[in-house]
Design a protein around this motif. Structure first.
Motif, mmCIF file in Angstrom:
data_model
loop_
_atom_site.group_PDB
_atom_site.id
_atom_site.type_symbol
_atom_site.label_atom_id
_atom_site.label_comp_id
_atom_site.label_asym_id
_atom_site.label_seq_id
_atom_site.Cartn_x
_atom_site.Cartn_y
_atom_site.Cartn_z
ATOM 1 N N GLN A 170 -39.562 -62.794 13.164
ATOM 2 C CA GLN A 170 -39.905 -61.383 13.354
ATOM 3 C C GLN A 170 -38.816 -60.651 14.149
ATOM 4 O O GLN A 170 -38.730 -59.440 14.114
ATOM 5 N N GLY A 171 -37.994 -61.413 14.865
ATOM 6 C CA GLY A 171 -36.908 -60.816 15.634
ATOM 7 C C GLY A 171 -35.768 -60.394 14.716
ATOM 8 O O GLY A 171 -35.501 -61.019 13.688
ATOM 9 N N ASP A 172 -35.078 -59.356 15.083
ATOM 10 C CA ASP A 172 -33.992 -58.792 14.288
ATOM 11 C C ASP A 172 -32.702 -59.587 14.502
ATOM 12 O O ASP A 172 -32.154 -59.623 15.610
ATOM 13 N N ASP A 173 -32.197 -60.229 13.441
ATOM 14 C CA ASP A 173 -30.967 -61.013 13.535
ATOM 15 C C ASP A 173 -29.743 -60.154 13.855
ATOM 16 O O ASP A 173 -28.689 -60.684 14.199
ATOM 17 N N LEU A 174 -29.860 -58.847 13.733
ATOM 18 C CA LEU A 174 -28.743 -57.977 14.105
ATOM 19 C C LEU A 174 -28.604 -57.870 15.624
ATOM 20 O O LEU A 174 -27.554 -57.466 16.120
ATOM 21 N N ASP A 175 -29.644 -58.231 16.342
ATOM 22 C CA ASP A 175 -29.565 -58.284 17.800
ATOM 23 C C ASP A 175 -28.901 -59.619 18.154
ATOM 24 O O ASP A 175 -29.448 -60.681 17.866
ATOM 25 N N PRO A 176 -27.711 -59.581 18.776
ATOM 26 C CA PRO A 176 -26.987 -60.834 19.061
ATOM 27 C C PRO A 176 -27.776 -61.833 19.905
ATOM 28 O O PRO A 176 -27.669 -63.038 19.682
ATOM 29 N N ALA A 177 -28.580 -61.374 20.848
ATOM 30 C CA ALA A 177 -29.357 -62.294 21.687
ATOM 31 C C ALA A 177 -30.380 -63.055 20.848
ATOM 32 O O ALA A 177 -30.551 -64.265 21.010
ATOM 33 N N ILE A 178 -31.050 -62.349 19.952
ATOM 34 C CA ILE A 178 -32.043 -62.994 19.081
ATOM 35 C C ILE A 178 -31.359 -63.953 18.125
ATOM 36 O O ILE A 178 -31.784 -65.099 17.954
#
Length: 182
Positions: free
Chosen positions: A86-94
């Protein structure tokens, strides 16, 4: 009976059927602590109580904070996977977190005839630091594996700070309840 949406026990029914449902759900969860030794080939006997609940195939990985090993049923690991997706892979931390967690996840693990699981060599070296005695601790949907002395010291530390730990736990639970209401 158990409300699977909110995972709370409802006391509206005391029928034998509702007690059976609760018993079945509890039977699928992991509770208790056991210590077993790792042999020279990296195999460890998984407690029989845990083996029966894990089934024929399971997942060995790291815990979500990367300080221990974890064993999941395939169903519980799939639930974790879906939650993380559900987390966005575009967010580097996720992206980095998921990449690290799944890189250290070994699916389709099975027991040998003696009820042993082979702990992946990389995980034994990095996480368990080649420990010989491992503490298995059931914490509901999965099992934590930690070096025995480290696990026991963690419990002693928890007990010595129990008031602060309980207060932090209580506050976190209150926050969860508030979030569930909104």
């Amino acid at each position: 009976m158990i409300d699977t949406e909110n995972t709370t026990l409802k006391n509206t029914e005391n029928s034998p059927d509702s007690l059976v449902d609760v018993s079945k759900e509890l039977d699928s969860l992991f509770f208790g602590s056991f210590t077993h030794s790792v042999d020279s080939k990296g195999r460890v006997i998984v407690p029989s109580l845990f083996r029966t609940k894990l089934g024929d195939s399971f997942v060995i990985t790291v815990t979500q904070n990367f300080d221990s090993l974890a064993i999941y049923t395939e169903k519980a690991f799939l639930k974790l996977y879906k939650k993380l997706q559900q987390g966005d892979d575009l967010d580097p931390a996720i992206y980095e977190y998921k990449k690290a967690l799944f890189a250290w996840s070994y699916t389709n693990q099975q027991f040998d005839a003696q009820g042993r699981a082979l702990l992946p060599m990389e995980l034994r070296k990095i996480i368990l630091k080649d420990a010989k005695d491992i503490k298995f601790t059931g914490i509901g949907e999965y099992i934590i594996l930690k070096e025995q002395k480290e696990a026991e010291q963690g419990l002693l530390d928890f007990i010595s700070n129990r008031e602060q730990r309980y207060e932090a736990f209580r506050n976190a639970m209150l926050k969860c309840e508030q979030n569930n209401r909104s």
